[in-house]
Design a protein around this motif. Structure first.
Motif, PDB file in Angstrom:
ATOM      1  N   VAL A 904       0.849  -1.190   0.000  1.00 45.21           N
ATOM      2  CA  VAL A 904       0.000   0.000   0.000  1.00 45.21           C
ATOM      3  C   VAL A 904       0.890   1.248   0.000  1.00 45.21           C
ATOM      4  CG1 VAL A 904      -1.686   1.301   1.332  1.00 45.21           C
ATOM      5  CG2 VAL A 904      -1.844  -1.197   1.209  1.00 45.21           C
ATOM      6  N   ASP A 905       0.605   2.112  -0.914  1.00 40.45           N
ATOM      7  CA  ASP A 905       1.361   3.357  -1.039  1.00 40.45           C
ATOM      8  C   ASP A 905       0.609   4.445  -0.275  1.00 40.45           C
ATOM      9  OD1 ASP A 905       3.009   5.398  -1.817  1.00 40.45           O
ATOM     10  OD2 ASP A 905       2.214   5.517  -3.865  1.00 40.45           O
ATOM     11  N   VAL A 906       1.013   4.673   0.952  1.00 38.47           N
ATOM     12  CA  VAL A 906       0.243   5.567   1.816  1.00 38.47           C
ATOM     13  C   VAL A 906       0.195   6.981   1.244  1.00 38.47           C
ATOM     14  CG1 VAL A 906       0.106   6.608   4.084  1.00 38.47           C
ATOM     15  CG2 VAL A 906       0.834   4.238   3.849  1.00 38.47           C
ATOM     16  N   ASN A 907       1.347   7.490   0.863  1.00 38.48           N
ATOM     17  CA  ASN A 907       1.353   8.891   0.447  1.00 38.48           C
ATOM     18  C   ASN A 907       1.172   9.056  -1.063  1.00 38.48           C
ATOM     19  OD1 ASN A 907       3.756   7.920  -0.376  1.00 38.48           O
ATOM     20  ND2 ASN A 907       5.022   9.374   0.775  1.00 38.48           N
ATOM     21  N   LYS A 908       0.837   7.955  -1.706  1.00 36.38           N
ATOM     22  CA  LYS A 908       0.461   8.002  -3.126  1.00 36.38           C
ATOM     23  C   LYS A 908       1.525   8.670  -4.006  1.00 36.38           C
ATOM     24  CE  LYS A 908      -4.015   6.815  -2.367  1.00 36.38           C
ATOM     25  NZ  LYS A 908      -4.050   5.440  -1.952  1.00 36.38           N
ATOM     26  N   ASP A 909       2.770   8.492  -3.668  1.00 32.14           N
ATOM     27  CA  ASP A 909       3.788   9.093  -4.518  1.00 32.14           C
ATOM     28  C   ASP A 909       4.354   8.076  -5.512  1.00 32.14           C
ATOM     29  OD1 ASP A 909       5.185   7.480  -2.830  1.00 32.14           O
ATOM     30  OD2 ASP A 909       6.663   8.988  -2.223  1.00 32.14           O
ATOM     31  N   GLY A 910       3.718   6.911  -5.554  1.00 33.64           N
ATOM     32  CA  GLY A 910       4.126   5.926  -6.557  1.00 33.64           C
ATOM     33  C   GLY A 910       5.339   5.122  -6.165  1.00 33.64           C
ATOM     34  N   VAL A 911       5.913   5.473  -5.031  1.00 39.52           N
ATOM     35  CA  VAL A 911       7.129   4.794  -4.592  1.00 39.52           C
ATOM     36  C   VAL A 911       6.877   4.216  -3.211  1.00 39.52           C
ATOM     37  CG1 VAL A 911       9.510   5.180  -3.885  1.00 39.52           C
ATOM     38  CG2 VAL A 911       8.624   6.314  -5.927  1.00 39.52           C
ATOM     39  N   ILE A 912       7.332   2.976  -3.009  1.00 41.54           N
ATOM     40  CA  ILE A 912       7.195   2.384  -1.681  1.00 41.54           C
ATOM     41  C   ILE A 912       8.494   2.632  -0.930  1.00 41.54           C
ATOM     42  CG2 ILE A 912       6.923   0.229  -0.416  1.00 41.54           C
ATOM     43  CD1 ILE A 912       4.382   1.141  -1.814  1.00 41.54           C
ATOM     44  N   ASP A 913       8.406   3.388   0.133  1.00 38.81           N
ATOM     45  CA  ASP A 913       9.580   3.599   0.958  1.00 38.81           C
ATOM     46  C   ASP A 913       9.138   3.733   2.407  1.00 38.81           C
ATOM     47  OD1 ASP A 913       8.538   6.138   1.198  1.00 38.81           O
ATOM     48  OD2 ASP A 913       9.935   7.016  -0.248  1.00 38.81           O
ATOM     49  N   GLU A 914      10.050   4.177   3.265  1.00 39.28           N
ATOM     50  CA  GLU A 914       9.733   4.143   4.687  1.00 39.28           C
ATOM     51  C   GLU A 914       8.554   5.032   5.078  1.00 39.28           C
ATOM     52  OE1 GLU A 914      12.880   6.081   7.144  1.00 39.28           O
ATOM     53  OE2 GLU A 914      13.992   6.054   5.270  1.00 39.28           O
ATOM     54  N   ASN A 915       8.179   5.925   4.195  1.00 47.65           N
ATOM     55  CA  ASN A 915       7.018   6.759   4.500  1.00 47.65           C
ATOM     56  C   ASN A 915       5.702   5.999   4.363  1.00 47.65           C
ATOM     57  OD1 ASN A 915       8.678   9.044   4.813  1.00 47.65           O
ATOM     58  ND2 ASN A 915       8.826   9.193   2.582  1.00 47.65           N
ATOM     59  N   ASP A 916       5.785   4.772   3.906  1.00 50.04           N
ATOM     60  CA  ASP A 916       4.559   4.012   3.650  1.00 50.04           C
ATOM     61  C   ASP A 916       4.300   2.928   4.684  1.00 50.04           C
ATOM     62  OD1 ASP A 916       3.955   5.392   1.226  1.00 50.04           O
ATOM     63  OD2 ASP A 916       5.622   4.326   0.306  1.00 50.04           O
ATOM     64  N   LYS A 917       4.959   3.068   5.827  1.00 51.69           N
ATOM     65  CA  LYS A 917       4.807   1.980   6.790  1.00 51.69           C
ATOM     66  C   LYS A 917       3.588   2.156   7.680  1.00 51.69           C
ATOM     67  CE  LYS A 917       9.416   0.245   6.696  1.00 51.69           C
ATOM     68  NZ  LYS A 917      10.691   0.031   7.379  1.00 51.69           N
TER      69      LYS A 917
HETATM   70 CA   LIG Z   1       4.984   6.166  -1.024  1.00 57.62          CA
END
Ligand SMILES: [Ca+2]
Ligand SMILES: [Ca+2]
Lengths: 1096, 353, 532
Positions: A904-917
């Motif tokens: 799930v891409d929480v911040n919808k920026d198309g990238v999965i990184d630590e902001n999506d935890k």
């Molecule tokens: Ca993201």
């Protein structure tokens, strides 16, 4: 209450009788006396305990005489009512002196019945405030002359006394309800006992029933699920391993282990409870709230477990009891490898999916299929193992003294193969009481010895190594050589077990406890207690060299380690106790005491390498390993001085008040922080005793509400932490090939002080169905301040810091306990159900949050959140096609393909990184429950014990989740076959891809809820089916009682997770974990056994 | 509990073959080289990988018992296979094509995941032309006046057939003549060596009495004749030959009543051993070859040790590796050691006196 | 029992800073933090060393080697480019270095409390500590770029709020510190025998040269190297035997400028247990050389294998190669010298080992080397059981100084026969080259490439390659695509060379490691490197 029969009262008493009893149960003796005489005995189980027995001969004596002689030793008396002879405790005269005004008298007649509408003979009916009294006849009928404004008091032992105003009535029919047995139960509390009815703290107690017939290897195992809020989790069931224990969940970030008190002596080490012979235990009591626990002050915030051991009974003949249980422990592995040829196909698949060549040619795959599977290594290293418990005790007593002598043997063989692996525990105990005038002396001497022998390696490594080997390898060749292979290149677990040496512990413990109680007046007692525990532990480790074919060896260092530890714990207490009842209404109890606890532990460890291959003794090339430790490096001392006290007050058994306090001064803290005061107050109100509640009482039963508030402490920290400590050691570096020493610095926290837990407890105890059903409910709210926290220190600081008082956690929860008894003509049922829950929340934490890596996952500690939550990515199905991939969010740097996990891409920026935890779950078990059901039918009895956890999130990782984990494992397990293919788009697991590939990294190197499992479970922990020989038959073979039974343990489990045991926890008691649960534990065995209880 | 098993492991058959074209002629050269086979990919039920095997059969065969099966390139993964001339020659020989002859073979492709094999819906014929070369017989013997069995055909000593198809014999030759036969009765086919060439018919003359190893390669028509100068008992702890084993005949060397004393080392007594052959190559240079155990390291044998333990194979010259051990009873005793290279699996035995 | 209890096994603040011996133990502790080859599981450690086996596994961060099992020191995931800021190695690298810095600070800030300490000794020891601190900052700034710079022991609060110091400032601090150290420290030969292994003036100069090299400050590199080549700041020369340079009996030889100290059995490393061929006693292989490394070794005639006239035979690839190949890499049919002097042939080609088990043979998915090669350099024949070795690991040696000098000269376009004859030629001579074509200066060659390749082969498995490919900015070329193994693979793919590991390197960000996630959680002011 046993009642039956017909007429002939007095005649019967005069009738001659000839009887001969040898260690006969008193109830059976009475039956025999009554045989064919058309009379019956009536008594309650409370009065005439099943355990009472007599040896008695009479030749042609009158029944009257026989009865007096038989009942005298137990201080019982009898009364004839019609043809019913009621056995009771002597009633003391309640004559109230003074003249009575003549009033208008009425003749009141009526009938007394019990809850089942059976008539109750022998009920005393008295006019309140007078000596006028009568009893009911055989039909429960009575007739009494009383003033018309009188109050009639109906009392009968075992039933709740009832008062009925006459109000001019002439006919009064009364129904009496049975008293809750537990209301008369004696409950063990800190430095004393209380009657259940006057208990206002949150206390749970269980008697010997917790232990009977269970194949538990230690007391805690048997206690699991018997007391609400006592949460026991077994980390490993390997012989000799101790479980995790906490009371009411987790309230602190530090140590959550409760305080242990055995026979009034505080124990330094909670695990001492496991050295006790469970069959010596009389009561196990849990003090949960501040009201009950504050008297233990500085160490009570995690709750207190009080254990008392059995004593003999006064005026009883010597009784010999034997109980034994022999059975087999069958290891249960809940995961299985796929077939050898399937494994080959799956490895090919994983490799091809990672753009590598298949490992096996088609012909090799077919050859595996033709050849069939070899024995799985994990099956090869496990075996069924015998377990037996035998206990013998002799108890008895004279008028002034009692004795109990017991001996026990527990022998638990290991489910891992190997020469003589297993644990044995021997227990001996002598408990004596003597009364010498005003002095009462209690002497307890117990000795325990544990002998444990196990392999020289590491169990979880052996288990995981064996389990990760595919079934196309042989474990041994035809010459008996242990083989290594492409998975286990170096070690063969069977070889290590069978020939790699051993670790052998022989631990001795002696507990001595002498208490002298001097009755100064009838109300004032002085008590001195001196107790101590001497522990002497020794472990010998031998590593023997084993060579494997075609390569690899084990134990080339040929280590021999000798590890000794000796400790002495002394507890000295001086107490004064004053109890007095004023004006028959006000009961006051005061207890004050002082105590010191001193602990000294010393150990040394001598570690050799390259010892003689056969004897393990030093030879020319032998060296001493630098990690050897002398006594000076391994000495521990603590001391604690305390003063404590309790004041209780009760008014007419209706209103209760209690105040407890303790002042502790501990050597663990700096001088200015050394002392602390821990008070608590409690109050109780037994509403059902109120006159206006009479109707309620008759219809339902008892009702009590209670509450407490207090402050408890926790000093579970290491010694000397308030000063900077410089620890020198010999081998940090070298110059010119010569070793030079280094120093480890443990930074101080000079302000270190107690944790303080303010605890509020509210409880209600209520009876229903005329007390056949009793419920109790407790709510608690505990706020622990000054929690000792390991501070979150940036790596930039360059060191870790010791615990400091920085956290605040609230722990809220409830417990519910229900008991239900119902007897029908042939059946006697009892049910118990208990369930408890606790929820914690961090209220304060330095820096507000701490996020620490924890294998693939992270663990979050954050204000407003529960302690230790899992943090990771949330899965959002799989990339099913190229379209998904082109449009979906992907971790940076990774190329994904269909069948890989989408997050799930929480911040919808198309990238999965630590902001999506996400915060994904919490590992602590919630809704711990236990259910007991006992039923007896004639000579048969049956017991069922179910235990479980209602909610839990479990982080499982390793080869049981990830196929071919890091290439360390080369097996796929059957449960992993649910992996993604276009045919299986909703699989539990992503597609196969070998280690190192981008897919593998995306799917398995990222912590996500794919790794979380539902750890809720319900387990049939124990089943017993027993048969007791009829007394007559038993007597014929010279026994008082013979019961034989089958006992089964862990027979059946319902669980959200199928492939590992849900009960096994990865956490230690502090909710710390060395890593996620990777299912490498010693398997939970299923136990089938046969037991025998004999009384002579 | 019921096992969960792998599902969806079916594949489709291959439906089209690309190369070589049907009835294409392939000339197998007596050189390094290869021929490519290629076909259309099959599909698997789970959309995963498919493995392929190429099967050859006689022209009229139905592939129920194929002559030869090979996994495709990359251990069966690719839809092509590169077959070396050597392998093709073997296949052709299996198909009964004579050296220098031509013959037709059928080939097809099996697709599978190892299991659930599907034969392609079609097959093709390829015509192969073999290079010169003798066809290897099933068995081979040495006979003639120079041999240990003399001229008597039924006394002829048999060769061992190595896994690579070569024939190998250890034998003593004395002045006289010898040749090879493919049977020890009747009128078998004969072969002989001329220099290093293996040829049909003929005889070879021997001038002096020596022990030899003769290795014949029918595929390349070559012979390798190596003189076995001596066979030594290599005592690994000392790293030297302790005594020699005299040749007793029919590929057997035996030493009698040799004293054995294990070597005392700090960790115990060491008795490891293997055999060192001193051989003289055709060029005349002497070399050592070591024969020992298949295992790098061994335990001591006891009476229950199976015979396979005593198998002797060519091993590394490293002092200790692949050594045998004596039974512990041999320490300070005399022993007989018999090394038998006259059987199909070379072995040895130790008799403690 | 009384409540005032004192520990029996540790000192407290009150009684620790009282003797030189105790103060030295803090400095010794600082030394041990510099780099550590020993995995935490070594049972002889008390207390266990931090989880830092970077020395060997750093090689697998580069194109020289592949970490094929596990993710040791993060080498597998970093080399493959599949890591993110949560990777443990990042945190460990950060923590290990700051732990070392703290130890230095504690020493520096307290040693003056020791009564009656000889001043010269004290100043020398302070300089040693300052060198170690500079070393750690050098590591940190090389990996992470900007990092927090503390010149005294920080409080916890400071470390929770501090922001990163620009890399240029960190580097300038390091260089100043090293100058100060060099001014105080004795030259290598002035240390007594018991002090062998201590940081000397030469080490400070050499490290300074390395720092400058990583900054491409070529002229400054030349200056520093010349200080050492002049013989005025210590006595250094190439050790005559390349093989012998890495043997225990030759520790402290004239080529060693700084090495990590190990003592047999007592302070030992054992990584070779996972590195050596299996048939000589190692276990499951975890670190293996790549074909790319093997291919970088010259032919004896000085030509690269793909140059015309090199005489390279793909079917006999290890013949006529740079002799250092044999002392660095184990290849098929390698003659491995066992400790007893006998020779064991290593068979890595599938199906060639006469021992049917063929433990070293390449097998896809097996436990042998996934590249068909093993490492040989740093194999210690004197090691104990399971390769427990007391062999010192060299951090800076004189050949490196010569190579730095040569590289700087080449970069400045000042390479010529005389520079060549002072640097590359003696290095190749020592390596065992005799062919003048290899030894003599070739003016027509690309000098920078020649020196770079020389550096790669001379220093292979010494942990330096990863820093070189980063500063040369060639990581995006050499760490993208497949890392290969020997020619044991399917012939149709990559010419038959094993595809061992697929790698990717994102040049837009990977030249700096990300700030570790856990550190950012504790100190939001740290920020993050671009692209992460
Ligand atoms: Ca993201
Ligand atoms: Ca050393």
């Amino acid at each position: 209450t046993a009642i039956a029969g017909n007429t002939y009262g007095q005649q019967f008493l005069e009738a001659p009788v000839t009887v001969k009893f040898k260690k006969t149960r008193l109830v059976d003796a009475l039956d025999k006396i009554a045989a064919d005489k058309h009379v019956r005995f009536a008594y309650t189980d409370m009065v005439l305990k099943q355990s009472l027995s007599i040896t008695y001969n009479a030749n042609n004596k009158s029944v009257k005489q026989v009865l007096s002689e038989v009942l005298a030793p137990y201080n019982l008396t009898y009364k004839v009512i019609g043809d019913v002879i009621v056995i009771s405790e002597p009633t003391f005269a309640t004559t109230i002196p003074g003249s009575q005004e003549q009033q208008k008298q009425v003749k009141v007649q009526g009938k007394v019945t019990d809850a089942a509408n059976l008539s109750l003979p022998g009920v005393t009916i008295s006019v309140k405030g007078t000596t006028i009294a009568t009893t009911t006849d055989a039909n429960g009928a009575f007739s009494i002359d009383a003033p018309d404004d009188a109050v009639l008091v109906f009392s009968f032992i075992g039933f709740v006394t009832k008062e009925v105003p006459v109000n001019g009535q002439t006919a009064i029919n009364v129904q009496l309800i049975e008293d809750r047995i537990t209301l008369n139960e004696v409950v063990v509390v800190g430095y004393g006992t209380q009657k259940r009815s006057s208990v206002v703290g949150a206390i749970d107690q269980v008697g010997t029933v917790a232990f009977e017939g269970k194949p538990a290897v230690n007391a805690l195992q048997a206690l699991q699920g018997t007391l609400p809020s006592l949460i026991i989790q077994q980390r490993s069931l390997e012989p000799g391993q101790a479980p995790n224990v906490n009371i009411r969940g987790i309230g602190t970030l530090g140590n959550n282990t409760p305080l242990l008190v055995i026979d009034g002596i505080v124990y330094e080490d909670f695990n001492a409870v496991n050295n006790i012979n469970p069959s010596d235990i009389e009561t196990s009591t849990v003090l949960k709230d501040a009201g009950a626990a504050a008297i233990y002050g500085s160490r009570s915030s995690n709750g207190v477990l009080l254990i008392t051991t059995k004593k003999g009974q006064k005026n009883s003949k010597a009784t010999v009891n034997y109980n034994g249980l022999i059975g087999s422990q069958v290891p249960r592995i809940t995961y299985r490898p796929v077939h050898a040829f399937e494994n080959a196909i799956l490895r090919n698949e994983a490799n091809v999916n990672a753009a590598l060549s298949p490992i096996f040619s088609p012909q090799q795959v077919r050859d595996f299929q033709t050849r069939g599977d070899r024995e799985w290594f994990l099956d090869a290293i496990l075996q069924n193992a015998m377990q037996q418990n035998h206990n013998v005790s002799i108890t008895g007593g004279s008028e002034k003294s009692t004795y109990l002598v017991s001996a026990g043997l527990l022998d638990q063989r290991n489910n891992l193969v190997g020469p003589g692996f297993g644990a044995r525990r021997y227990n001996f105990r002598v408990n004596l009481t003597n009364e010498i005038g005003r002095l009462k002396l209690t002497s307890i001497l117990a000795y325990n010895r544990t002998e444990r022998k196990e392999h020289s390696f590491n169990t979880s490594t052996l288990i995981v190594d064996a389990g990760r080997t595919p079934t196309y390898y042989d474990i041994k060749d035809e010459n008996g050589n242990y083989l290594t292979n492409d998975v286990l290149a170096q070690f063969n677990p069977l070889g290590i077990l069978e020939q790699g040496g051993y670790r052998q512990a022989d631990d001795d413990g002696i507990n001595a406890n002498i208490s002298a109680e001097l009755k100064i007046t009838n109300d004032l007692k002085l008590r001195g207690v001196f107790g101590g525990t001497l522990v002497s532990n020794h472990t010998l480790e031998r590593v023997k060299e084993v060579k494997f074919l075609p390569m690899g060896n084990y134990g080339a260092d040929r280590n021999t380690n000798d590890i000794n530890y000796k400790s002495l714990f002394l507890n000295t207490q001086l107490l004064a106790e004053y109890n007095k009842t004023f004006a028959k209404k006000h009961s006051i109890g005061v207890l004050v005491g002082v105590a010191n606890e001193s602990f000294t532990g010393k150990g040394n460890e001598l570690r050799y390498r390259l010892t003689d291959p056969e004897l393990g003794t030093p030879i020319g090339e032998t060296e001493i390993v630098p990690s050897s430790r002398g006594t000076l490096q391994n000495t521990n001392e603590t001391s604690l001085n305390s003063a404590f006290g309790r004041v209780t007050y009760d008014f007419e058994n209706k209103y209760y008040g209690e105040f407890n306090f303790r002042i502790d001064a501990s050597s663990k803290f700096n001088k200015q922080n050394r002392s602390a005061f821990f008070p608590s107050i409690s109050a109780g109100y037994r509403i059902s005793q109120e006159d206006f509640m009479e109707g309620y009482r008759d219809k339902f039963g008892d009702l009590k509400i209670r509450g407490s508030y207090g402050v408890l402490g926790n000093q579970n920290v290491g010694n000397y932490q308030f000063q900077n400590r410089f620890r020198r050691f010999p081998n940090v570096y070298g110059f010119n090939n010569q070793l030079v020493g280094g120093v480890d610095i443990d930074f101080a926290n000079p302000d270190l002080r107690w944790e303080r837990a303010a605890t509020l407890n509210l409880g209600v105890d209520a009876g229903f169905l005329k007390n056949m059903l009793t419920l109790s409910f407790d709510y608690f709210n505990k706020t622990t301040r000054d929690i000792l926290v390991e501070p979150a220190v940036p790596g930039t600081f360059g060191a870790s810091l010791p615990l400091y008082n920085a956290g605040e956690v609230r722990n809220q929860g409830w417990e519910f306990n229900a008991n239900y008894r119902i007897n029908t003509k042939n059946f006697r049922h009892t049910f118990n159900f208990n369930v408890g829950d606790s929820k914690n929340k961090v209220l304060k934490f330095e820096g507000d949050q701490r996020l620490t890596s924890y294998d693939e996952m992270q663990i979050l500690l954050k204000v407003g959140m529960p302690l230790a939550s899992y943090v990771g990515y949330k899965t959002d199905g799989y990339f099913q096609n190229l379209d998904d991939i082109n449009n979906g969010p992907k971790p940076t740097g990774l190329n994904v393909v269909p069948g890989d996990i989408r997050y799930v891409d929480v911040n919808k920026d198309g990238v999965i990184d630590e902001n999506d935890k996400f915060v994904l779950g919490n590992p602590f078990p919630r809704f711990n429950f236990g259910f007991n059901y006992n039923v007896s039918y004639k000579q048969f009895d049956f017991a069922l014990f179910v235990q479980g956890v209602g909610k839990r999130s479990m982080f499982v990782r390793g080869e049981l989740v990830e196929p071919f984990h890091f290439n360390y494992g080369q097996v796929m397990y059957q449960h992993q076959l649910d992996y993604w293919t276009p045919m299986n788009p909703d699989a539990r697991y992503p597609r196969l891809a070998a280690n190192g590939s981008q897919s593998n990294t995306n799917n398995f190197r990222r912590g996500s809820d794919m790794y979380l499992y539902n750890g809720a479970y319900l387990r049939v922990k124990n089943i017993q089916l027993g048969y007791t020989l009829p007394a007559k038959v038993a007597q014929k073979i010279g026994m008082q009682k013979v019961r034989a039974y089958f006992s089964g343990q862990n027979l059946f489990t319902l669980s959200g997770i199928k492939f590992i045991d849900p009960e096994v926890s990865e956490f230690d008691n502090n909710l710390g974990a060395g890593g996620a649960n990777s299912g490498r534990n010693y398997p939970v065995p299923v136990y089938y056994g046969f037991g025998l209880d004999i009384s002579l | 509990k019921k096992d969960k098993t792998l599902k969806n492991s079916n594949v489709t058959p291959v439906t089209n073959l690309f190369f070589p074209a049907d009835n294409e002629q392939v000339k197998i050269l007596n050189a390094e080289g290869s021929v490519n086979f290629e076909w259309q990919q099959a599909k698997s039920e789970d959309n995963g990988f498919v493995q392929y095997e190429v099967a050859f059969d006689k022209e009229d065969g139905d592939f129920s018992k194929p002559l030869y099966v090979l996994p495709s390139d990359q251990n069966g993964l690719l839809n092509k296979l590169t077959i070396s001339y050597g392998t093709l020659n073997t296949i052709a020989e299996l198909a009964g094509i004579e050296p220098l002859g031509k013959g037709k073979l059928k080939w097809t492709v099996m697709s599978s995941k190892g299991i659930n094999v599907k034969q392609a819906t079609i097959s093709r014929v390829v015509e192969m032309e073999r290079p010169s070369g003798l066809r290897a017989p099933a068995v081979l013997y040495i006979t003639g006046t120079a041999t240990e069995g003399g001229d008597d055909l039924d006394q002829a000593q048999s060769f061992r057939k190595n896994p690579d198809g070569k024939f190998e014999i250890y034998t003593k030759l004395k002045p006289g003549t010898y040749h090879f036969v493919d049977g020890n009765s009747g009128t078998p086919a004969t072969y002989s060596v001329a220099g290093t060439v293996l040829q049909p018919d003929g005889e070879t003359t021997v001038e002096s009495e020596k022990v030899y190893r003769i290795v014949l390669n029918f595929q390349t028509q070559t012979a390798e004749i190596t003189e076995i100068v001596s066979v030594g008992f290599w005592f690994s702890p000392n790293g030297e030959v302790q005594f020699e084993l005299p040749y007793v005949g029919k590929g057997v060397w035996q030493a009698t009543n040799e004293p054995i004393v294990f070597k005392q080392e700090s960790w115990g007594r060491d008795e490891r051993y293997k055999f060192r052959f001193t051989v003289k190559k055709a060029g005349g240079e002497e070399e050592f070859e070591f024969y020992g155990s298949r295992n790098g390291d061994n335990g001591r044998p006891d009476p229950s040790t199976p015979p396979i333990y005593f198998d002797v194979v060519l091993v590394t010259p490293a002092q200790y590796d692949n050594s045998f051990k004596f039974n512990g009873d041999a320490d300070n005793k005399n022993v007989d050691i018999r090394l038998d290279f006259g059987v199909s699996t070379y072995t040895h035995s130790v008799t403690i006196k | 029992k009384k409540l005032d209890l004192t520990p029996t096994d540790v000192f407290t603040d009150a009684n620790f800073w009282t003797s030189v011996d105790k103060a030295s133990s803090v400095l010794n502790q600082a030394y041990s933090t510099m780099f550590n080859a020993t995995p935490a599981s070594n049972p002889n450690d008390n207390p266990p060393n931090p989880p830092n086996n970077f020395f060997f596994y750093n090689e697998a961060l580069s194109d020289n080697a592949y970490n094929g099992r596990g993710d040791n020191a993060g080498a597998a995931s970093i080399a493959a480019g599949t890591y993110d800021p949560a990777l443990g190695r990042l945190r460990d690298e950060w923590r290990v270095n700051y732990t070392g810095i703290k130890t230095c600070h504690i020493f520096l800030e307290n040693v003056d409390r020791v009564p009656g300490m000889d001043n010269t000794l004290k100043e020398r020891m302070k300089a040693e500590a300052r060198f170690i601190r500079a070393w750690h900052y050098f590591m940190l700034t090389t990996w992470f770029g900007d990092v927090p710079l503390f010149t005294k022991d920080p409080t916890v609060e400071e470390t929770k709020t501090t922001s990163r110091t620009p890399k240029a400032q960190v580097v300038s601090f390091i260089l100043n510190e090293l100058d100060a150290c060099a001014a105080t420290l004795p030259v290598n030969t002035d240390y007594g025998i018991p002090d062998k292994g201590r940081i000397s003036k030469g080490a400070a100069i050499a490290l300074k040269a390395r720092v400058l090299l990583y900054e491409s400050r070529w002229a400054d590199v030349v200056t520093e190297c010349e200080k050492l080549m002049s013989g005025n700041n210590g006595t250094y020369s190439l050790f005559p035997s390349y093989e012998g340079l890495f043997l225990q009996q030759n520790e402290y030889n004239s080529e060693v400028i700084l090495d990590l100290q190990y003592v047999p059995q007592l302070r030992a490393h054992s990584e070779f247990f996972d590195i050596a061929p299996l048939s000589v006693g190692a276990r499951t292989n975890a670190l293996s050389p790549t074909q790319e490394l093997v291919d970088s070794y010259l032919m004896l005639n000085g030509k690269r294998i793909n140059e015309s006239g090199s005489g390279y035979d793909e079917n006999n690839p290890y013949a006529n190669r740079d002799p250092r190949l044999t002392y660095t890499v184990v290849y098929d049919q390698y003659d491995w010298k066992l400790p007893d002097g006998s020779v064991k042939k290593i068979y890595t080609k599938p199906g060639t080992d006469p021992n049917s088990a063929g433990p070293d043979e390449y097998r896809p998915g097996g436990i042998s080397s996934p590249t068909g090669y093993y490492f040989r350099k740093y194999y210690d024949p004197a090691a104990g059981i399971n390769f427990i070795s007391g062999l010192n690991l060299i951090l800076i040696r004189y050949a490196d100084v010569l190579l730095m000098y040569a590289e700087a000269k080449a970069e400045m376009d000042e390479m010529n026969a005389s520079v060549w004859n002072e640097t590359i030629k003696p290095i190749r001579q020592r390596a065992g080259f005799t062919n003048p074509a290899a030894l003599d200066y070739n003016a027509s060659a690309n000098q920078v490439n020649v020196v770079r390749n020389e550096r790669r082969t001379e220093l292979a498995l010494e942990g330096l390659r990863i820093f070189d490919i980063r500063r040369w900015r060639i990581a995006e070329d050499v760490l993208n695509g497949w890392a290969h193994g020997a020619k044991f693979g399917p012939p149709g793919i990559d010419n038959g060379y094993i595809r061992a590991n697929q790698r990717s390197f994102d040049a837009s960000r990977a030249y700096l490691w990300p700030i570790p996630q856990d550190e950012r959680a504790l100190n939001p002011n740290l920020g993050q490197n671009p692209g992460w």
